[in-house]
Structure formats: structure tokens, C-alpha cells
Design an enzyme around this catalytic site. Structure first.
Site, short mmCIF file in Angstrom:
data_model
loop_
_atom_site.label_atom_id
_atom_site.label_comp_id
_atom_site.label_asym_id
_atom_site.label_seq_id
_atom_site.Cartn_x
_atom_site.Cartn_y
_atom_site.Cartn_z
N CYS A 114 3.06 2.11 5.89
CA CYS A 114 2.42 1.25 4.91
C CYS A 114 2.32 -0.17 5.45
O CYS A 114 3.29 -0.69 6.03
CB CYS A 114 3.24 1.25 3.61
N HIS A 165 -1.53 7.79 -1.62
CA HIS A 165 -0.78 6.60 -1.20
C HIS A 165 -1.38 5.34 -1.82
O HIS A 165 -0.65 4.49 -2.37
CB HIS A 165 -0.79 6.52 0.33
N GLU A 166 -2.70 5.20 -1.74
CA GLU A 166 -3.34 3.98 -2.23
C GLU A 166 -3.35 3.90 -3.75
O GLU A 166 -3.16 2.83 -4.33
CB GLU A 166 -4.77 3.87 -1.68
N HIS A 197 -0.17 2.58 -5.04
CA HIS A 197 -0.09 1.12 -5.00
C HIS A 197 -0.63 0.51 -6.29
O HIS A 197 -0.10 -0.50 -6.78
CB HIS A 197 -0.88 0.56 -3.82
#
EC number: 3.5.1.88
Length: 219
Positions: free
Chosen positions: A148, A190-191, A194
């Protein structure tokens, strides 16, 4: 009908190699514009200028990275949105970053916007997604090493869904539903994490906790 059809495909993903994107219309969050502080950050430099990547090693940064983002109002004529999308792309492709994806909170902007490199498409293009949501996760899992941009010098193996059903807006205002598979789905997961204030380290902690509660087999 399209969402139900894609749901059926997702439950049968072992038999389906891929799904084509669908353009649909329907109710969705209107979203809001940028705050004065966000506008100032975005417009402080040109469209080709990368933004500072916020990192968990900085206390103030870490607080923002743990915060929930909000939907953005989709308006392709908004100069601030256009500038931000360009600068976010400049950041993820900058030689100091070179990531496979990036989310708006990673540059200090709590808006639901991500860039993802489509490793599942010819020429591996980067594409921007506004207000993305993961509607379904496959039961089938995959293990991959993740890093990351906001967590320096750390890579670990995480378990993620093999396939996901995505819903998102494009900059032109169109709305789409798409199934994404394999490692590209990991980038999306993953994004999108966030945007919800979640880091991949949280998945590692959850996996360790689950492992501690697995009963030991008797001989």
C-alpha cells in the site's frame, strides 16, 4: 434485471470466465461537491502535478485514512473534479509511487473516487471510478501479496474474494455494474476498503483472530 443476472453469474463464477460491463440507469446517491479546504488542496497545482500521499506513519494522516469517505457529485464540467481526477492519476503513476491503484483518501480527500489499473484488459489501462461499491463477494477466495502506498515498506499475504460485483459511476455520468475477477478484483477490494477507512492490515488482524479461534483437532 441486469443486477439479478449478474448476481446469478457471480454465484456461478466457477463456470463463468468473465462478465461484460453493463450500463444501467436507476436511483443512486447524488453526492456532494468539494469543501473549500478540498478545493484549495486540489487547485493548488496543475493537473499533471502529483499530490502528497498520506501515510499511517504520520498521526494526522492516519486519522484521515481511518475516516469514511462520501460520494462525489458527478459533473464532468466541474473543473475541480476534473483537476482532482487528473492529479490523482498523476500521483498513482508518479515514479515515487508506481501503484496499481489509489483512492482519494490517500491524498487527503475524503471522496469516493479511485483509480485502478485494469490488469484484466488489453494494454493494462488505468481507469477512474466514481462512487464505487462492491455489491457482492464470491465465496471462492484467493491469496495474494499486497502492499500500500500509505503503508511504507510493508507487504503481506491477504485473503480476498476471487470475484466481486461492482457498481460505479463514470465521469460522463453513466452508471455501470460489472463483475471483476482474479487479481484485478483484489485491487478494487483494496481501494474500496480505503474509502471505508479500512487498511489491508485490518484483514491480517482479522485473519489472525479467526485462526486463534479454530479448534485444534483431536488425534
Amino acid at each position: 434485471m441486469l443486477i439479478r443476472y449478474c448476481s446469478y453469474l457471480l454465484s456461478s463464477l466457477l463456470m463463468a470466465s468473465c462478465a461484460t460491463p453493463g450500463r444501467i440507469s436507476g436511483p443512486r446517491a447524488v453526492g456532494t461537491g468539494f469543501t473549500p479546504e478540498q478545493r484549495e488542496m486540489i487547485m493548488a497545482a496543475g493537473a499533471d502535478e502529483p499530490m502528497r500521499v498520506w501515510k499511517i506513519t504520520n498521526y494526522a494522516d492516519s486519522l484521515l485514512l481511518r475516516s469514511q469517505s462520501e460520494d462525489v457529485r458527478v459533473d464532468d464540467k466541474d473543473p475541480v473534479l476534473q483537476r482532482f481526477v487528473s492529479r490523482l492519476y498523476a500521483t498513482v503513476t508518479d515514479s515515487a509511487s508506481l501503484g496499481l491503484g489509489i483512492a482519494a483518501p490517500q491524498v487527503g480527500i475524503l471522496k469516493n473516487i479511485i483509480w485502478v489499473q485494469r490488469l484484466d484488459k488489453e494494454d493494462l489501462p488505468f481507469e477512474v471510478y466514481l462512487n464505487p461499491r462492491i455489491r457482492q463477494y464470491s465465496e471462492k477466495k484467493q491469496l495474494n501479496r499486497e502492499g500500500c502506498l500509505s503503508i511504507p515498506n510493508r507487504r503481506d499475504t491477504c485473503s480476498r474474494a476471487y470475484a466481486i460485483l461492482m457498481e460505479y459511476d463514470r465521469l460522463d455520468g453513466s452508471h455501470h455494474v460489472e463483475m471483476v475477477e482474479d487479481f484485478t478484483s483484489v485491487i478494487f477490494q483494496h481501494e474500496v476498503d480505503h474509502l471505508n477507512g479500512i487498511l489491508f492490515l485490518d484483514h491480517l488482524a482479522a485473519e489472525r483472530k479467526d485462526a486463534e479461534h479454530v479448534p485444534v483437532g483431536k488425534e
